[in-house]
Design an enzyme around this catalytic site. Sequence first.
Site, PDB file in Angstrom:
ATOM      1  N   LYS A   9     -71.966 -52.095   3.226  1.00 24.25           N
ATOM      2  CA  LYS A   9     -70.653 -52.239   3.876  1.00 24.25           C
ATOM      3  C   LYS A   9     -70.757 -52.142   5.408  1.00 24.25           C
ATOM      4  CE  LYS A   9     -67.982 -50.572  -0.074  1.00 24.25           C
ATOM      5  NZ  LYS A   9     -66.782 -49.787  -0.456  1.00 24.25           N
ATOM      6  N   TYR A  49     -61.788 -58.168  -4.078  1.00 20.45           N
ATOM      7  CA  TYR A  49     -61.272 -56.885  -4.575  1.00 20.45           C
ATOM      8  C   TYR A  49     -59.928 -57.052  -5.294  1.00 20.45           C
ATOM      9  CZ  TYR A  49     -64.807 -53.909  -2.307  1.00 20.45           C
ATOM     10  OH  TYR A  49     -65.975 -53.258  -1.962  1.00 20.45           O
ATOM     11  N   PHE A  57     -54.663 -48.024  -1.824  1.00 24.79           N
ATOM     12  CA  PHE A  57     -55.655 -48.151  -0.748  1.00 24.79           C
ATOM     13  C   PHE A  57     -56.077 -49.597  -0.482  1.00 24.79           C
ATOM     14  CE2 PHE A  57     -57.866 -47.090  -4.750  1.00 24.79           C
ATOM     15  CZ  PHE A  57     -58.757 -48.169  -4.868  1.00 24.79           C
ATOM     16  N   ARG A  85     -75.780 -47.896  -9.659  1.00 23.29           N
ATOM     17  CA  ARG A  85     -74.678 -46.934  -9.526  1.00 23.29           C
ATOM     18  C   ARG A  85     -75.208 -45.502  -9.392  1.00 23.29           C
ATOM     19  NH1 ARG A  85     -69.834 -48.949  -9.735  1.00 23.29           N
ATOM     20  NH2 ARG A  85     -68.759 -47.102 -10.501  1.00 23.29           N
ATOM     21  N   THR A  91     -68.171 -42.512  -5.660  1.00 25.65           N
ATOM     22  CA  THR A  91     -67.412 -43.315  -4.674  1.00 25.65           C
ATOM     23  C   THR A  91     -67.073 -42.495  -3.430  1.00 25.65           C
ATOM     24  OG1 THR A  91     -66.420 -44.505  -6.540  1.00 25.65           O
ATOM     25  CG2 THR A  91     -65.347 -44.760  -4.400  1.00 25.65           C
ATOM     26  N   ARG A 102     -74.813 -42.727  -0.934  1.00 20.50           N
ATOM     27  CA  ARG A 102     -73.541 -42.329  -0.302  1.00 20.50           C
ATOM     28  C   ARG A 102     -73.613 -40.912   0.258  1.00 20.50           C
ATOM     29  NH1 ARG A 102     -70.050 -45.341  -4.907  1.00 20.50           N
ATOM     30  NH2 ARG A 102     -69.509 -47.233  -3.766  1.00 20.50           N
ATOM     31  N   ASN A 112     -67.845 -46.012   2.713  1.00 23.70           N
ATOM     32  CA  ASN A 112     -68.768 -45.345   1.773  1.00 23.70           C
ATOM     33  C   ASN A 112     -70.088 -46.107   1.577  1.00 23.70           C
ATOM     34  OD1 ASN A 112     -67.714 -47.347   0.177  1.00 23.70           O
ATOM     35  ND2 ASN A 112     -67.265 -46.050  -1.574  1.00 23.70           N
ATOM     36  N   HIS A 115     -71.202 -50.950  -1.979  1.00 21.86           N
ATOM     37  CA  HIS A 115     -70.450 -51.274  -3.199  1.00 21.86           C
ATOM     38  C   HIS A 115     -71.475 -51.695  -4.247  1.00 21.86           C
ATOM     39  CE1 HIS A 115     -67.778 -53.295  -6.041  1.00 21.86           C
ATOM     40  NE2 HIS A 115     -68.677 -54.272  -6.046  1.00 21.86           N
ATOM     41  N   GLU A 126     -69.212 -61.130  -9.709  1.00 22.18           N
ATOM     42  CA  GLU A 126     -69.389 -60.808  -8.291  1.00 22.18           C
ATOM     43  C   GLU A 126     -70.575 -61.576  -7.695  1.00 22.18           C
ATOM     44  OE1 GLU A 126     -67.472 -56.304  -8.485  1.00 22.18           O
ATOM     45  OE2 GLU A 126     -69.538 -56.534  -7.842  1.00 22.18           O
TER      46      GLU A 126
HETATM   47  P1  CMP Z   1     -66.074 -49.882  -3.919  1.00 18.96           P
HETATM   48  O1  CMP Z   1     -67.147 -49.562  -4.887  1.00 18.96           O
HETATM   49  O2  CMP Z   1     -66.368 -50.909  -2.882  1.00 18.96           O
HETATM   50  O3  CMP Z   1     -64.760 -50.352  -4.737  1.00 18.96           O
HETATM   51  C1  CMP Z   1     -63.463 -50.232  -4.189  1.00 18.96           C
HETATM   52  C2  CMP Z   1     -63.419 -49.399  -2.945  1.00 18.96           C
HETATM   53  O4  CMP Z   1     -62.151 -48.884  -2.602  1.00 18.96           O
HETATM   54  C3  CMP Z   1     -64.276 -48.172  -3.154  1.00 18.96           C
HETATM   55  O5  CMP Z   1     -65.642 -48.540  -3.188  1.00 18.96           O
HETATM   56  C4  CMP Z   1     -63.826 -47.304  -1.975  1.00 18.96           C
HETATM   57  O6  CMP Z   1     -64.568 -47.561  -0.786  1.00 18.96           O
HETATM   58  C5  CMP Z   1     -62.383 -47.767  -1.729  1.00 18.96           C
HETATM   59  N1  CMP Z   1     -61.414 -46.703  -2.018  1.00 18.96           N
HETATM   60  C6  CMP Z   1     -60.586 -46.148  -1.118  1.00 18.96           C
HETATM   61  N2  CMP Z   1     -59.830 -45.200  -1.694  1.00 18.96           N
HETATM   62  C7  CMP Z   1     -60.187 -45.143  -3.000  1.00 18.96           C
HETATM   63  C8  CMP Z   1     -59.766 -44.340  -4.127  1.00 18.96           C
HETATM   64  N3  CMP Z   1     -58.811 -43.417  -4.009  1.00 18.96           N
HETATM   65  N4  CMP Z   1     -60.369 -44.561  -5.318  1.00 18.96           N
HETATM   66  C9  CMP Z   1     -61.340 -45.511  -5.450  1.00 18.96           C
HETATM   67  N5  CMP Z   1     -61.770 -46.297  -4.418  1.00 18.96           N
HETATM   68  C10 CMP Z   1     -61.202 -46.105  -3.205  1.00 18.96           C
END
Ligand code: CMP
Length: 137
Positions: A9, A49, A57, A85, A91, A102, A112, A115, A126
Amino acid sequence: MEQTLSIIKPDAVKKGVIGKIIDRFESNGLRVAALKKLQLSTKDAKEFYAIHKDRPFFGELVEFMTSGPVVVIVLEGENAVAKNRELMGATDPKEAAKGTIRADFAESIDANAVHGSDSLENANNEIKFFFSKEEIL
Ligand code: CMP
């Protein structure tokens, strides 16, 4: 053998840790089958997304993912989806296990660092979003 999609990211690209993150993958049995650096448009980020479009969010997520270049990678290996993962960690970096990507490189739940696809079905979709068949080697 499975394939999965990883995105490094904008926060991690800005920090200059692309190589360090790729090393985590390669040192843990995940092979780079395809890779490119690109700038997501707002339209791209909303489409990628779309699954999160009703979450509170979503706006911040799209804004963050378009704030700078990202690196998209197809990783290949045994149990690649789960392995990736595991290497990424939770996350929210505050909850990510010690030694995960992370925990080591991320700042917040938005910034973070990476992804990773959450299922084989999503991984296939994807990967198709970013790469043609000819680009995956
Ligand atoms: P990612 O794996 O890219 O998938 C969706 C992204 O939304 C996640 O990582 C986070 O960076 C972002 N995000 C922000 N707030 C939240 C939340 N409350 N729960 C899950 N993902 C979140």
